[in-house]
Design an enzyme around this catalytic site. Structure first.
Site, PDB file in Angstrom:
ATOM      1  N   SER A 153       4.917  52.640  88.880  1.00 27.75           N
ATOM      2  CA  SER A 153       4.063  51.111  87.729  1.00 27.75           C
ATOM      3  C   SER A 153       5.634  50.285  87.872  1.00 27.75           C
ATOM      4  O   SER A 153       6.538  51.077  87.335  1.00 27.75           O
ATOM      5  CB  SER A 153       3.396  50.739  86.999  1.00 27.75           C
ATOM      6  N   ASP A 154       6.518  49.430  88.413  1.00 28.69           N
ATOM      7  CA  ASP A 154       7.223  48.736  88.564  1.00 28.69           C
ATOM      8  C   ASP A 154       7.649  48.376  87.534  1.00 28.69           C
ATOM      9  O   ASP A 154       6.592  48.144  86.222  1.00 28.69           O
ATOM     10  CB  ASP A 154       7.584  47.489  89.047  1.00 28.69           C
ATOM     11  N   LYS A 155       8.577  48.803  86.590  1.00 27.55           N
ATOM     12  CA  LYS A 155       9.234  47.845  84.883  1.00 27.55           C
ATOM     13  C   LYS A 155       8.335  46.457  84.772  1.00 27.55           C
ATOM     14  O   LYS A 155       8.238  46.042  83.898  1.00 27.55           O
ATOM     15  CB  LYS A 155      10.351  48.386  84.107  1.00 27.55           C
TER      16      LYS A 155
END
Length: 795
Positions: free
Chosen positions: A316-318
């Protein structure tokens, strides 16, 4: 941390050029002739699209294991003069090819979205004059002007002026960065404030954005659907090869004529083809996609639905995925004599109103949400933030009419400008260590040094549902790993806030053999890093999902088996992803995993039914040949079994199933073992019925063939009910479509057999007896299935 000076990734040198490029002189820029020469040398400032012709993509659908087997059957049918049967099989081949072609056409959108993301026009200095040209005509060495609201059209180095650059879709960092002389910025960044002169350092595919486009074009995650279909077909082909050799050898011993041997071989080939298997994968995924669309989740590739079932790692990207991609005031630390509303009110007076500066907008929003009591001070003058001085100032008049000065900026700057309480430095350092953006607010008379009266901490806060989502995924057996271009300190704070526990990967090159359990957070990474992390996880045997919203996520989104673009994603990310969320938050990700597991169970049911039925048919051909000395089935009867059995069984895509609690996996060897065991039981049953027909009822060869086809048809329905439940067949009710398909199958073969249509007739009494025997056999087979399934741990 200083206001507006956060740099999520250090400036990197421009990509290597094929020849030395001399920069233009600021006075004149490049000449038109020199620009044309460089355009020929470096090519246009655009992403080159390489698209296969539609006819070639369609032709490839006829070049795969299942089409090969069907095409071989067509050739044999034509050689025997069986034109109707050849036509029926040809329709089956075309049906599967068209479905695959339509699905693949969606993938062509990604590269086009990347091309249109480049700025269309650019202001460039040529021959001493400013002119507007298409961005595609820019070349390395050009002098261009960057203005408010514009998109940086190429990789550039700033040589004059100051701008505020939003690189969130490129680097994943939500905070804009200050662009001053000497800074390198990348194509696709948005100018949020100011104006600057810049020299083009790289264009087209050589830009960082262009290399992202190239990664997306070359990224390819192999679908488990492709792998599974190939392994099932391989197993069937190997087994069928042995059956054909055994039948031909036995036919030679019996001295059967050549045309009968060819017919026997053709029947064996048709018996082994899981003709509707690819179509069932597609249909189950399409129905899952429709269910997801009702929940605000839009699959762009149908394979992403069934891939979600096997997902066990989510990268997951932040920014914009776990966080809100918007700055907000997280904490206010007032000094003695002041409170939070007062600090926010004064900071808001020293912030631009109605501008695009996200820091000032966040402070004004917080001040409006927590108004200070009493009469507000009146603003007399405002000096916007200056990156050189690293502060903004305001002159105000209080309720007593006194002129006062408010200064907002980096703590270190304000500390040297005025005075600060002893605890202020320690407080600022502690907030910065937590990954917050820290600003100081100073206040005092015009004729005295301002005093620091409070600190304001800002951050990109996590989404409200992020921690809950990650917890749900963990309970479902899916590990979440944060992969972001943001700084390690900030990433660590966000990870802790949403329940991600584990070490942060140290700065530097990503280890080649990295595994999901090694780190909980990868920070400071580039698009290439995200891409390689996904590939490394896949190489270690994991099914990987990737959540993201920016262009920097596009290569990893394309490479992952399940790429997920959140609702705020750029067009590039949405085109590269397999699933697009249309609603804020990440609850759609959990829905995708659950719906994918439902689709998986439906596909697994069909696969087990198809594999077992094909094995039964091939074994019965051998038993029938030994028992009667002739083929027990004809190509025509086998084609009827394919149409009524294989395609009516596609009703499994609507079945009532329970999603498994843990990630699914295609254990083809275990499925094959179960299929072989059930097939042996099935052929024992069918062979016994044929034996009764031959030795007790005295049926001739033509009627024995009818009896064998009816028995196989009815047994396939019983087998369907056995394999649709992993426990006992009465553990859940089948869907209405399954019941309808079963009744239709029984009715079709009863009508054809009793009426002598396309086959020799047999009596209704015989047909009814076979049906009753099949019902009893189904319950016996279910008992065996439950025992073997438990031993193989199938879920």
């Amino acid at each position: 941390m200083a206001e507006h000076d956060f740099n999520p990734m250090p400036p990197t040198p421009a990509p290597a050029r094929t020849a030395e490029v001399m920069p233009a002189t600021p006075a004149r820029g490049l000449s038109a002739i020199e620009a044309q020469q460089r355009l020929r040398q470096f090519g246009p400032n655009a992403v080159t699209e390489q698209e296969r012709p539609a006819w070639r993509r369609l032709a490839e659908k006829f070049w795969a294991p299942i089409p090969w087997m069907l095409e071989a059957a067509i050739v044999l049918q034509l050689a025997l003069g069986k034109y109707v049967e050849a036509g029926v099989i040809g329709v089956l081949v075309l049906f599967n090819a068209v479905l695959g072609f339509v699905q693949e056409s969606r993938a062509q959108a990604t590269l086009q979205a990347l091309k249109t993301r480049l700025a269309l026009m650019a202001s460039v200095r040529r021959d001493g004059a400013w002119r507007t040209v298409p961005a595609a005509e820019l070349v390395p060495g050009d002098l261009i002007k960057l203005s408010l609201g514009g998109i940086v059209p190429a990789d550039v180095r700033l040589i004059g002026g100051e701008v505020l650059l939003d690189q969130s879709t490129l680097t994943g960092e939500s905070l804009p960065v200050e662009g001053t002389t000497g800074r390198i910025t990348y194509a696709g960044a948005l100018v949020r404030r100011g104006e600057a002169l810049a020299e083009v350092t790289a264009t087209g595919a050589r830009t960082r954005f262009g290399r992202t486009a190239e990664l997306v074009r070359t990224a390819h995650g192999v679908s488990t659907q492709q792998t599974t279909v190939l392994r099932v077909v391989r197993n069937l082909a190997i087994f069928n090869g042995g059956v054909v050799i055994a039948q031909v050898a036995y036919a030679a011993v019996l001295g059967l004529p050549t045309h009968e041997v060819i017919s026997l071989t053709l029947t064996a080939i048709l018996a082994a083809i899981p003709v509707a298997l690819p179509a069932t994968f597609t249909l189950a995924s399409a129905l899952g996609a429709r269910a997801l669309a009702a929940r605000g989740v839009l699959p762009t590739r149908l394979s992403a639905v069934e891939e979600a079932a096997t997902l066990d790692v989510l990268c997951s990207d932040k920014t914009g995925t776990i966080t809100q991609n918007a700055l907000a005031v997280t904490a206010v630390r007032p000094m003695a004599g002041y409170d939070e509303p007062r600090i926010l009110a004064l900071a808001a007076l020293a912030s631009s109103e109605g501008g695009a500066d996200p820091v000032d907008s966040a402070i004004r929003s917080a001040a409006a949400a927590h108004p200070a009591p009493g009469e507000p001070a009146q603003l007399r003058s405002f000096t916007p933030f200056d990156p050189t001085r690293k502060r903004a100032e305001a002159i105000v008049t209080d309720s007593a009419g006194h002129a006062l000065r408010i200064v907002k900026g980096a703590f270190a700057t304000l500390q040297t400008l005025g005075t600060a309480p002893a605890e202020a430095a320690a407080t600022a350092e502690a907030l910065a260590a937590e990954g917050y953006r820290v600003l100081a607010v100073a206040y005092g008379p015009l004729d005295a040094a301002p005093q620091v009266i409070g600190l304001v901490a800002l951050s990109d806060p996590p989404r409200e549902d992020a921690a809950e989502l990650i917890g749900q995924l963990r309970a479902m057996g899916v590990a979440t790993v944060m992969v972001t271009g943001d700084a390690p300190v900030t990433a660590r704070v966000v990870a802790r806030a949403v329940g991600l526990k584990g070490p942060v990967c140290p700065p530097g090159p990503i280890p080649e053999r990295v595994r999901p359990q090694d780190y909980a957070v990868f920070a400071g990474v580039f698009p290439e890093d995200k891409f390689h992390i996904v590939r490394a996880f896949q190489a270690s045997g994991h099914t990987v999902g990737m959540c993201g919203d920016g262009a920097n996520d596009a290569p990893a989104l394309r490479q992952a088996q399940m790429g997920i673009a959140v609702s705020s994603a750029t067009d590039v990310a949405k085109s590269a992803a397999g699933i697009v969320l249309t609603e804020p938050g990440l609850s759609g990700t959990v829905s995708a995993v659950r719906e994918g597991r439902i689709a998986f169970q439906r596909i697994l049911t069909y696969t087990m039914r198809s594999l077992t039925q094909k094995l039964s048919q091939m074994l019965l051909l051998v038993v029938g040949l030994v028992m009667t000395g002739h083929a027990i089935l004809t190509p025509r009867l086998m084609a009827l079994l394919m149409i009524t059995g294989d395609f009516l069984a596609m009703s499994a895509t609507t079945d009532n199933v329970r999603p498994s609690p843990k990630p699914n996996a295609w254990h083809v060897d275990s499925i094959t073992m179960l299929g072989v065991a059930l097939a042996l039981c099935s052929v024992l049953f069918c062979g016994s019925i044929v034996a009764v027909g031959r030795y007790h009822l005295g049926l001739d060869q033509a009627r024995l063939q009818t009896l064998a086809s009816v028995t196989l048809s009815f047994a396939s329905q019983g087998l369907f009910y056995v394999v649709r439940e992993r426990r006992r067949l009465w553990s859940s009710l089948p869907s209405g479509w399954i019941i309808v398909s079963m009744l239709a199958n029984v009715a079709i073969f009863t009508t054809l057999a009793a009426g002598g249509i396309l086959m020799s007739p047999i009596s209704l009494g015989v047909i009814g007896a076979v049906l009753l025997a099949t019902i009893v056999f189904t319950f016996v087979l279910d008992t065996l299935k439950a025992a073997i399934g438990a031993h193989l741990k199938m879920q």
